[in-house]
Motif scaffolding. Sequence first.
Motif, mmCIF file in Angstrom:
data_model
loop_
_atom_site.group_PDB
_atom_site.id
_atom_site.type_symbol
_atom_site.label_atom_id
_atom_site.label_comp_id
_atom_site.label_asym_id
_atom_site.label_seq_id
_atom_site.Cartn_x
_atom_site.Cartn_y
_atom_site.Cartn_z
ATOM 1 N N HIS A 1 0.817 -1.218 0.000
ATOM 2 C CA HIS A 1 0.000 0.000 0.000
ATOM 3 C C HIS A 1 0.853 1.272 0.000
ATOM 4 O O HIS A 1 0.353 2.350 0.336
ATOM 5 N N ALA A 2 2.117 1.156 -0.356
ATOM 6 C CA ALA A 2 3.010 2.318 -0.365
ATOM 7 C C ALA A 2 3.100 2.891 -1.775
ATOM 8 O O ALA A 2 3.317 2.162 -2.739
ATOM 9 N N ASP A 3 2.912 4.185 -1.879
ATOM 10 C CA ASP A 3 3.038 4.886 -3.154
ATOM 11 C C ASP A 3 3.760 6.200 -2.881
ATOM 12 O O ASP A 3 3.165 7.164 -2.393
ATOM 13 N N MET A 4 5.041 6.236 -3.181
ATOM 14 C CA MET A 4 5.840 7.417 -2.880
ATOM 15 C C MET A 4 5.392 8.634 -3.671
ATOM 16 O O MET A 4 5.616 9.774 -3.269
ATOM 17 N N HIS A 5 4.759 8.415 -4.806
ATOM 18 C CA HIS A 5 4.277 9.552 -5.592
ATOM 19 C C HIS A 5 3.143 10.273 -4.868
ATOM 20 O O HIS A 5 2.945 11.473 -5.054
ATOM 21 N N ARG A 6 2.395 9.539 -4.057
ATOM 22 C CA ARG A 6 1.333 10.166 -3.277
ATOM 23 C C ARG A 6 1.872 10.884 -2.041
ATOM 24 O O ARG A 6 1.178 11.705 -1.447
ATOM 25 N N ALA A 7 3.091 10.560 -1.652
ATOM 26 C CA ALA A 7 3.654 11.172 -0.451
ATOM 27 C C ALA A 7 4.045 12.627 -0.679
ATOM 28 O O ALA A 7 4.170 13.392 0.272
ATOM 29 N N GLN A 8 4.257 13.013 -1.933
ATOM 30 C CA GLN A 8 4.611 14.391 -2.251
ATOM 31 C C GLN A 8 3.328 15.177 -2.520
ATOM 32 O O GLN A 8 2.724 15.046 -3.572
ATOM 33 N N SER A 9 2.921 15.973 -1.557
ATOM 34 C CA SER A 9 1.689 16.745 -1.703
ATOM 35 C C SER A 9 1.991 18.122 -2.284
ATOM 36 O O SER A 9 3.107 18.634 -2.156
ATOM 37 N N PRO A 10 1.017 18.761 -2.919
ATOM 38 C CA PRO A 10 1.240 20.097 -3.498
ATOM 39 C C PRO A 10 1.562 21.131 -2.425
ATOM 40 O O PRO A 10 0.976 21.130 -1.342
ATOM 41 N N ASP A 11 2.484 22.000 -2.736
ATOM 42 C CA ASP A 11 2.872 23.099 -1.846
ATOM 43 C C ASP A 11 2.996 24.355 -2.702
ATOM 44 O O ASP A 11 4.025 24.583 -3.345
ATOM 45 N N CYS A 12 1.955 25.154 -2.715
ATOM 46 C CA CYS A 12 1.922 26.317 -3.606
ATOM 47 C C CYS A 12 3.029 27.318 -3.285
ATOM 48 O O CYS A 12 3.559 27.967 -4.189
ATOM 49 N N LEU A 13 3.382 27.447 -2.021
ATOM 50 C CA LEU A 13 4.372 28.458 -1.657
ATOM 51 C C LEU A 13 5.742 28.135 -2.235
ATOM 52 O O LEU A 13 6.332 28.942 -2.959
ATOM 53 N N HIS A 14 6.269 26.947 -1.927
ATOM 54 C CA HIS A 14 7.638 26.633 -2.309
ATOM 55 C C HIS A 14 7.751 26.034 -3.709
ATOM 56 O O HIS A 14 8.803 26.141 -4.338
ATOM 57 N N GLN A 15 6.696 25.407 -4.189
ATOM 58 C CA GLN A 15 6.766 24.793 -5.513
ATOM 59 C C GLN A 15 6.359 25.754 -6.622
ATOM 60 O O GLN A 15 6.899 25.679 -7.729
ATOM 61 N N VAL A 16 5.435 26.656 -6.332
ATOM 62 C CA VAL A 16 4.911 27.546 -7.368
ATOM 63 C C VAL A 16 5.365 28.986 -7.136
ATOM 64 O O VAL A 16 6.105 29.558 -7.938
ATOM 65 N N THR A 17 4.944 29.579 -6.025
ATOM 66 C CA THR A 17 5.254 30.990 -5.786
ATOM 67 C C THR A 17 6.754 31.233 -5.701
ATOM 68 O O THR A 17 7.308 32.103 -6.382
ATOM 69 N N GLN A 18 7.434 30.463 -4.849
ATOM 70 C CA GLN A 18 8.877 30.622 -4.686
ATOM 71 C C GLN A 18 9.670 29.670 -5.576
ATOM 72 O O GLN A 18 10.900 29.722 -5.572
ATOM 73 N N THR B 1 -5.411 22.705 -2.350
ATOM 74 C CA THR B 1 -4.014 22.897 -1.955
ATOM 75 C C THR B 1 -3.859 23.675 -0.659
ATOM 76 O O THR B 1 -2.766 23.673 -0.078
ATOM 77 N N ASP B 2 -4.904 24.361 -0.199
ATOM 78 C CA ASP B 2 -4.752 25.082 1.065
ATOM 79 C C ASP B 2 -4.594 24.122 2.243
ATOM 80 O O ASP B 2 -4.178 24.545 3.333
ATOM 81 N N ASN B 3 -4.906 22.842 2.036
ATOM 82 C CA ASN B 3 -4.710 21.850 3.101
ATOM 83 C C ASN B 3 -3.246 21.456 3.262
ATOM 84 O O ASN B 3 -2.850 20.973 4.332
ATOM 85 N N THR B 4 -2.456 21.623 2.218
ATOM 86 C CA THR B 4 -1.055 21.182 2.261
ATOM 87 C C THR B 4 -0.074 22.314 1.997
ATOM 88 O O THR B 4 1.129 22.073 1.931
ATOM 89 N N ASN B 5 -0.565 23.533 1.864
ATOM 90 C CA ASN B 5 0.312 24.665 1.581
ATOM 91 C C ASN B 5 1.068 25.067 2.845
ATOM 92 O O ASN B 5 0.465 25.325 3.890
ATOM 93 N N THR B 6 2.392 25.126 2.757
ATOM 94 C CA THR B 6 3.199 25.471 3.933
ATOM 95 C C THR B 6 3.157 26.959 4.253
ATOM 96 O O THR B 6 3.753 27.380 5.247
ATOM 97 N N GLU B 7 2.479 27.746 3.447
ATOM 98 C CA GLU B 7 2.358 29.175 3.748
ATOM 99 C C GLU B 7 1.593 29.395 5.049
ATOM 100 O O GLU B 7 1.785 30.399 5.732
ATOM 101 N N THR B 8 0.731 28.440 5.402
ATOM 102 C CA THR B 8 -0.042 28.560 6.635
ATOM 103 C C THR B 8 0.864 28.576 7.860
ATOM 104 O O THR B 8 0.648 29.339 8.804
ATOM 105 N N THR B 9 1.886 27.742 7.858
ATOM 106 C CA THR B 9 2.785 27.647 9.014
ATOM 107 C C THR B 9 4.061 28.460 8.832
ATOM 108 O O THR B 9 4.944 28.398 9.692
ATOM 109 N N GLU B 10 4.167 29.200 7.740
ATOM 110 C CA GLU B 10 5.382 29.983 7.507
ATOM 111 C C GLU B 10 5.564 31.060 8.577
ATOM 112 O O GLU B 10 6.686 31.464 8.877
ATOM 113 N N ARG B 11 4.465 31.507 9.162
ATOM 114 C CA ARG B 11 4.536 32.531 10.204
ATOM 115 C C ARG B 11 5.318 32.047 11.420
ATOM 116 O O ARG B 11 5.900 32.850 12.161
#
Length: 270
Positions: A8-25, A165-175
């Motif tokens: 039941h392991a799928d490493m591709h699913r382990a990488q969740s979207p992160d708009c801050l570091h993957q897209v914005t930055q 993506t707001d569930n996995t975006n690290t911008e929430t905890t960047e503060r």
Amino acid sequence: PFYARWPHADMHRAQSPDCLHQVTQGVGAHLITWLTSIMGEDELDARLARLPPAHNLRNFARGISGLSRVSGSERKAIYAQILGGIIGRVPREAVRATRALLNFMYIAAFEVHSEDTLGALRDTLDQFHKNKAVFQKHNPDLDFNFPKMHMLEHYEPDIRYIGTTDNTNTETTERMHVDNAKNALRASNHKDFVVQMCRWLQRRHSIHLFAVWLAWRQGTTYDARRRPPKAEKRNPVVLAKVPPVPRKQISDLEREHGITGFKAALKTFL
């Protein structure tokens, strides 16, 4: 790899979207670099500086090439007006690719999605791939095969799989970087600061727990966001540089001003 036999392991699913570091930055920062390679730093800075000021838009009077350690909010301010700075100066394909990537950024950040928005997300990414070759014409060494660019392909299926993506975006905890890193570093003497930062955080945590316990003992609720009341401002005491009545005798102080015991107190002090 060690997880190959896990059913039941799928490493591709382990990488969740992160708009801050993957897209914005991430990809967005690369986009600015690609546009700069076409226009040049001076031209891009001059065009952004000449854009008229508008409500809720930051004015980059000195351009963007001199910015260092650009934050996510600064990146967003650049993306909000970058199209106005490149139209008419770069090829049409570059404008289309830039517009498509910006649309991808904004659609990916939606808090609610439907089949239409997810379809638009895929269409904007396809539009970018269709026009991205223009950047390679001005930079032959450019290679689009890097992890953050590849991650964009997973945004649509990941949103379907785990939600917006707001569930996995690290911008929430960047503060928390400010509270747990920057403030802790400022409290140190910048020498062996890691140990000092850890000690400072531990003491802050202990103070917080003690404040919670005191509030519980007093039958109240502790609110960490509450600030202590500010002290009342008092008029500063002003001392004259030159005494208005010089050469006063100690006996005159006791007789005219009622300062009793001044001579004995002065002897004790001296």
